[in-house]
Motif scaffolding. Sequence first.
Motif, PDB file in Angstrom:
ATOM      1  N   UNK A 109       0.798  -1.222   0.000  1.00 43.43           N
ATOM      2  CA  UNK A 109       0.000   0.000   0.000  1.00 43.43           C
ATOM      3  C   UNK A 109       0.827   1.267   0.000  1.00 43.43           C
ATOM      4  N   UNK A 110       2.098   1.177  -0.360  1.00 42.78           N
ATOM      5  CA  UNK A 110       2.986   2.342  -0.355  1.00 42.78           C
ATOM      6  C   UNK A 110       2.672   3.249  -1.533  1.00 42.78           C
ATOM      7  N   UNK A 111       2.757   4.551  -1.300  1.00 40.53           N
ATOM      8  CA  UNK A 111       2.433   5.514  -2.348  1.00 40.53           C
ATOM      9  C   UNK A 111       3.405   5.397  -3.514  1.00 40.53           C
ATOM     10  N   UNK A 112       2.892   5.681  -4.708  1.00 40.60           N
ATOM     11  CA  UNK A 112       3.641   5.464  -5.938  1.00 40.60           C
ATOM     12  C   UNK A 112       4.985   6.183  -5.932  1.00 40.60           C
TER      13      UNK A 112
ATOM     14  N   UNK B 252      15.816   8.960   1.401  1.00 38.85           N
ATOM     15  CA  UNK B 252      14.961   8.006   0.698  1.00 38.85           C
ATOM     16  C   UNK B 252      14.564   6.882   1.639  1.00 38.85           C
ATOM     17  N   UNK B 253      13.398   6.313   1.384  1.00 35.59           N
ATOM     18  CA  UNK B 253      12.967   5.173   2.176  1.00 35.59           C
ATOM     19  C   UNK B 253      13.703   3.912   1.753  1.00 35.59           C
TER      20      UNK B 253
ATOM     21  N   UNK C 139      10.535   1.010   5.447  1.00 35.58           N
ATOM     22  CA  UNK C 139      10.689   2.384   5.924  1.00 35.58           C
ATOM     23  C   UNK C 139      10.340   3.301   4.750  1.00 35.58           C
ATOM     24  N   UNK C 140       9.195   3.927   4.822  1.00 34.76           N
ATOM     25  CA  UNK C 140       8.725   4.716   3.688  1.00 34.76           C
ATOM     26  C   UNK C 140       9.383   6.097   3.613  1.00 34.76           C
ATOM     27  N   UNK C 141      10.044   6.491   4.680  1.00 38.26           N
ATOM     28  CA  UNK C 141      10.742   7.773   4.735  1.00 38.26           C
ATOM     29  C   UNK C 141      12.221   7.548   4.978  1.00 38.26           C
ATOM     30  N   UNK C 142      13.039   8.438   4.463  1.00 34.29           N
ATOM     31  CA  UNK C 142      14.430   8.464   4.869  1.00 34.29           C
ATOM     32  C   UNK C 142      14.525   8.963   6.295  1.00 34.29           C
ATOM     33  N   UNK C 143      15.703   8.835   6.894  1.00 38.82           N
ATOM     34  CA  UNK C 143      15.843   9.201   8.302  1.00 38.82           C
ATOM     35  C   UNK C 143      15.622  10.691   8.552  1.00 38.82           C
TER      36      UNK C 143
ATOM     37  N   UNK D 177       6.437   3.935   8.843  1.00 40.41           N
ATOM     38  CA  UNK D 177       7.127   2.667   8.705  1.00 40.41           C
ATOM     39  C   UNK D 177       6.201   1.561   9.186  1.00 40.41           C
ATOM     40  N   UNK D 178       6.400   0.353   8.681  1.00 38.69           N
ATOM     41  CA  UNK D 178       5.508  -0.729   9.101  1.00 38.69           C
ATOM     42  C   UNK D 178       6.169  -2.076   8.860  1.00 38.69           C
TER      43      UNK D 178
END
Length: 218
Positions: free
Chosen positions: A61-64, A78-79, A89-93, A105-106
Amino acid sequence: VLHCLGYVWDGIGFVTHWVMHDGEWRLEFVRIGGRDAALWAQHVAAHAAVIRLLLVYWLTGTRLHTILKLGWRPMTWRGWIDVARQWIHRNGRKSPNYFKKPRENSPMLPCVAELFARWSAEDEREAANERWPLRMDGGAYVVHNGRGGPAEGVVELARSALGIVGVDARLHDLKGGGVTAYWHAGFGLGQIALYFGNREDSIDRAYRSLKNSEEAVK
């Protein structure tokens, strides 16, 4: 995905034929290019990034635009997918987050993490064998151009693949398909929200019909 893997679509379904293997007849999909293995391999290679894009979208379900930036190791802007710990991890730190559309993150399902681990191992082998260029932006991308770099034009190619097999849907609809598939597999909306990195109330609003069915079962 079957189209991307190089099988023939005739406008109604994927074409099959009977093939003899070790004295037994087996029903198999017909490959694009027929006996021309080189043509088939060329098609599959051209669509490899599309397969990854579609499956990451559908399974997490991660955004495109976030998928297109994902890598395999921890990064600042970057994730990344951590296959060892089975987390995405959908986001970089140090990447900004957004209140309305957070990129949380999930964890990932073990079977999903196993698939991504195979991809990661494949990329490591290819990078060593083909001597991929070193990247200064955080390493190879999960959805890449065959050499570890960003897959330019992959979104358009994915839309084309959906159109070829008659799927009248936007790429964003894949998330809805993923949520529905998880729900039919027995996951509650709270669990799905966890795996998809969304707040439960957000999933609840977007998929109210599933919520109503869930409550009816209770």
